[in-house]
Write an enzyme that holds these catalytic residues in place. Structure first.
Site, mmCIF file in Angstrom:
data_model
loop_
_atom_site.group_PDB
_atom_site.id
_atom_site.type_symbol
_atom_site.label_atom_id
_atom_site.label_comp_id
_atom_site.label_asym_id
_atom_site.label_seq_id
_atom_site.Cartn_x
_atom_site.Cartn_y
_atom_site.Cartn_z
ATOM 1 N N GLN A 88 0.524 -1.212 0.153
ATOM 2 C CA GLN A 88 -0.199 0.221 -0.128
ATOM 3 C C GLN A 88 0.741 0.877 -0.176
ATOM 4 O O GLN A 88 1.676 1.921 1.271
ATOM 5 C CB GLN A 88 -0.881 -0.154 0.745
ATOM 6 C CG GLN A 88 -2.082 1.186 1.193
ATOM 7 C CD GLN A 88 -2.682 0.635 1.996
ATOM 8 O OE1 GLN A 88 -3.071 0.266 2.441
ATOM 9 N NE2 GLN A 88 -4.237 2.651 1.709
ATOM 10 N N PHE A 89 0.897 1.705 -1.642
ATOM 11 C CA PHE A 89 2.062 2.662 -1.555
ATOM 12 C C PHE A 89 1.707 4.168 -0.567
ATOM 13 O O PHE A 89 2.305 4.896 -0.411
ATOM 14 C CB PHE A 89 1.992 3.318 -2.725
ATOM 15 C CG PHE A 89 1.403 4.024 -3.406
ATOM 16 C CD1 PHE A 89 1.824 5.284 -3.531
ATOM 17 C CD2 PHE A 89 0.454 3.465 -3.961
ATOM 18 C CE1 PHE A 89 0.070 5.973 -4.147
ATOM 19 C CE2 PHE A 89 -0.304 3.631 -5.147
ATOM 20 C CZ PHE A 89 -0.319 5.335 -5.659
ATOM 21 N N THR A 90 0.092 4.023 -0.316
ATOM 22 C CA THR A 90 -0.267 5.049 -0.195
ATOM 23 C C THR A 90 -0.040 5.470 1.281
ATOM 24 O O THR A 90 -0.332 6.754 2.155
ATOM 25 C CB THR A 90 -1.916 5.559 -0.110
ATOM 26 O OG1 THR A 90 -2.501 4.366 0.905
ATOM 27 C CG2 THR A 90 -2.538 4.920 -1.709
#
Length: 149
Positions: free
Chosen positions: A78-80
């Protein structure tokens, strides 16, 4: 490398409406890989997550790890998690690793957890996923390999 770790009764990943993976009791780990992360970050975070004592013992105290309980771990990229919202209203993802580097370090994290003896299921890197969970507690812990929090 950043992680949101949730103690769960169960968790699953669906992709395009189909169940891709699921676990029973254990940990859901949402994992964000930063630009300058290394294999050492992945190994350290894997060890910390696997040994994190957030499961209750017989006296009701958080004193057991997923290793102690025989639980499972679901790792979802989850890059966010690296979104910087300090300026303006749109997050900046400038600190997130490029996909080529991130997928490799995500894989190293998964393999490091497995090598410690924890059964691991995964999402699919760069896929739109529906993540379902039944949070136990709720118990949610934030980890950062650089110990920024």
């Amino acid at each position: 490398m950043r992680a949101v770790i949730q103690r769960v009764h169960s968790a699953s990943v669906r992709i395009e409406g189909r169940k891709h993976s699921e676990i029973g009791p254990g940990l859901l780990v949402l994992l964000g890989v930063e630009r300058d992360d290394t294999a050492q970050d992945a190994a350290a975070l894997a060890k910390k997550a696997s040994e994190l004592r957030i499961f209750e013992d017989d006296e009701g105290r958080m004193n057991r790890s997923v290793l102690d309980t025989g639980g499972e771990l679901l790792a979802v990229s989850q890059f966010t998690l690296l979104g910087d919202c300090r300026k303006g209203r749109r997050p900046s993802f400038a600190r997130a690793a490029r996909p080529e580097a991130a997928v490799a370090l995500y894989g190293q994290f998964v393999e490091a957890v497995r090598s410690l003896g924890v059964p691991v299921s995964t999402g699919v890197f760069q896929s739109m996923m529906d993540v379902e969970l039944v949070n136990n507690g709720p118990a949610t812990i934030l980890l950062d390999s650089r110990k920024q929090f």
